[in-house]
Design a protein around this motif. Sequence first.
Motif, mmCIF file in Angstrom:
data_model
loop_
_atom_site.group_PDB
_atom_site.id
_atom_site.type_symbol
_atom_site.label_atom_id
_atom_site.label_comp_id
_atom_site.label_asym_id
_atom_site.label_seq_id
_atom_site.Cartn_x
_atom_site.Cartn_y
_atom_site.Cartn_z
ATOM 1 N N VAL A 36 0.837 -1.205 0.000
ATOM 2 C CA VAL A 36 0.000 0.000 0.000
ATOM 3 C C VAL A 36 0.867 1.248 0.000
ATOM 4 O O VAL A 36 0.666 2.178 -0.805
ATOM 5 C CB VAL A 36 -0.953 -0.004 1.209
ATOM 6 N N ILE A 37 1.838 1.306 0.907
ATOM 7 C CA ILE A 37 2.706 2.491 0.979
ATOM 8 C C ILE A 37 3.554 2.614 -0.278
ATOM 9 O O ILE A 37 3.756 3.714 -0.810
ATOM 10 C CB ILE A 37 3.591 2.423 2.243
ATOM 11 N N PHE A 38 4.037 1.499 -0.786
ATOM 12 C CA PHE A 38 4.874 1.530 -1.986
ATOM 13 C C PHE A 38 4.115 2.109 -3.166
ATOM 14 O O PHE A 38 4.669 2.872 -3.968
ATOM 15 C CB PHE A 38 5.357 0.105 -2.307
ATOM 16 N N GLU A 39 2.831 1.765 -3.279
ATOM 17 C CA GLU A 39 2.039 2.213 -4.425
ATOM 18 C C GLU A 39 1.454 3.608 -4.228
ATOM 19 O O GLU A 39 1.392 4.401 -5.178
ATOM 20 C CB GLU A 39 0.918 1.205 -4.707
ATOM 21 N N LEU A 40 1.008 3.920 -3.002
ATOM 22 C CA LEU A 40 0.311 5.181 -2.775
ATOM 23 C C LEU A 40 1.215 6.292 -2.256
ATOM 24 O O LEU A 40 0.801 7.460 -2.259
ATOM 25 C CB LEU A 40 -0.841 4.966 -1.785
ATOM 26 N N GLU A 41 2.390 5.965 -1.812
ATOM 27 C CA GLU A 41 3.299 6.966 -1.248
ATOM 28 C C GLU A 41 4.677 6.808 -1.895
ATOM 29 O O GLU A 41 5.635 6.338 -1.277
ATOM 30 C CB GLU A 41 3.419 6.749 0.266
ATOM 31 N N PRO A 42 4.831 7.211 -3.161
ATOM 32 C CA PRO A 42 6.095 6.994 -3.883
ATOM 33 C C PRO A 42 7.308 7.607 -3.183
ATOM 34 O O PRO A 42 8.405 7.043 -3.255
ATOM 35 C CB PRO A 42 5.848 7.669 -5.240
ATOM 36 N N ASP A 43 7.116 8.748 -2.491
ATOM 37 C CA ASP A 43 8.250 9.392 -1.813
ATOM 38 C C ASP A 43 8.815 8.533 -0.686
ATOM 39 O O ASP A 43 9.962 8.735 -0.251
ATOM 40 C CB ASP A 43 7.823 10.744 -1.235
ATOM 41 N N ALA A 44 8.020 7.563 -0.210
ATOM 42 C CA ALA A 44 8.458 6.740 0.915
ATOM 43 C C ALA A 44 9.210 5.483 0.477
ATOM 44 O O ALA A 44 9.775 4.784 1.322
ATOM 45 C CB ALA A 44 7.253 6.329 1.763
#
Length: 310
Positions: A36-44
């Motif tokens: 989820v974070i990888f896809e929705l939060e590219p800066d992370a």
Amino acid sequence: MLSNRKTPISKVPPMTVGSMPNDGGHLLLGHLQRTVIFELEPDAREFLRPFVSARELVDGRRRWCLWLVDAGAGRLQRMRLVLERLGEVQRHRLRSSRRATQKSARAPYLFAEIRQPTTEYLLMPSVCRPSWQHLPIGVFQPDVIASNLVNIVAGATLFHFGVLTSQMHMAWVRQVCGRLKSDFRYSGQIVYNNFPWPADAPAARQERVAEAAQRVLDVRREYGDGRHGYLPVKKKGGAASLAALYDLRTMPTPLLKAHAALDKAVDRCYRAAAFQSDRERVEHLFTLYEQLTAPLLPAAPKGRKGPRSK
């Protein structure tokens, strides 16, 4: 009775534990959460690191963490999903009755205790199964974050890896480890720091240990173990976990042979004559232990002289 020692009795790299998140689980991520974070939060993405504890090392599970040491306030402000997690970390720490934990709430983007190596390091479980003939030790790069629930040795060489995963060291583990139910509890201060290494072994014999240790790692990799690179190599039939590779019921013959060669090379560093049993190994190790610790013991007080006879 062995004493707790802060440093090893031999000249070897120190053993510590990994970094403690103390985060209420909000800096740690399972596979779905990472996706989820990888896809929705590219800066992370660049701050998502593999996180290894005993289960990840031995059973082949995967877990990740948010490692935000170099993120900076500006970049953190642009990561909405990450900020939500940091808020939960802060609330978790403020609820603690421990003053140090409350203080760490000022920087919820950091692990509460950071001991991550900056070099390649060895990682071993703090709880050892009695059925193991050798400790399943991982070799990791500094971008893989070690949990505080495992032991780590930074700056170790193949020689150090070879000795620690040898039958010689395992004989010591069985003799001096504490118990957690039926398992062994590996303590750096008791087990590692008191362990007598073969200090006087010729360089050629130490090199043979290093070569045999590399062979063990190579064989493990052939069977799909990626514990010296975290992500397993894709193999037909699936990658094998260390639990499967080190279970004597399923340990592959090439790995058995590689460890037998390593055991022989390590034994030869201690003495030329072959050891016939683990009892002989333990007796030899305690003899070395007494020699190494004798200079460290306080001198016995001199007794009073009695009155001279007339």
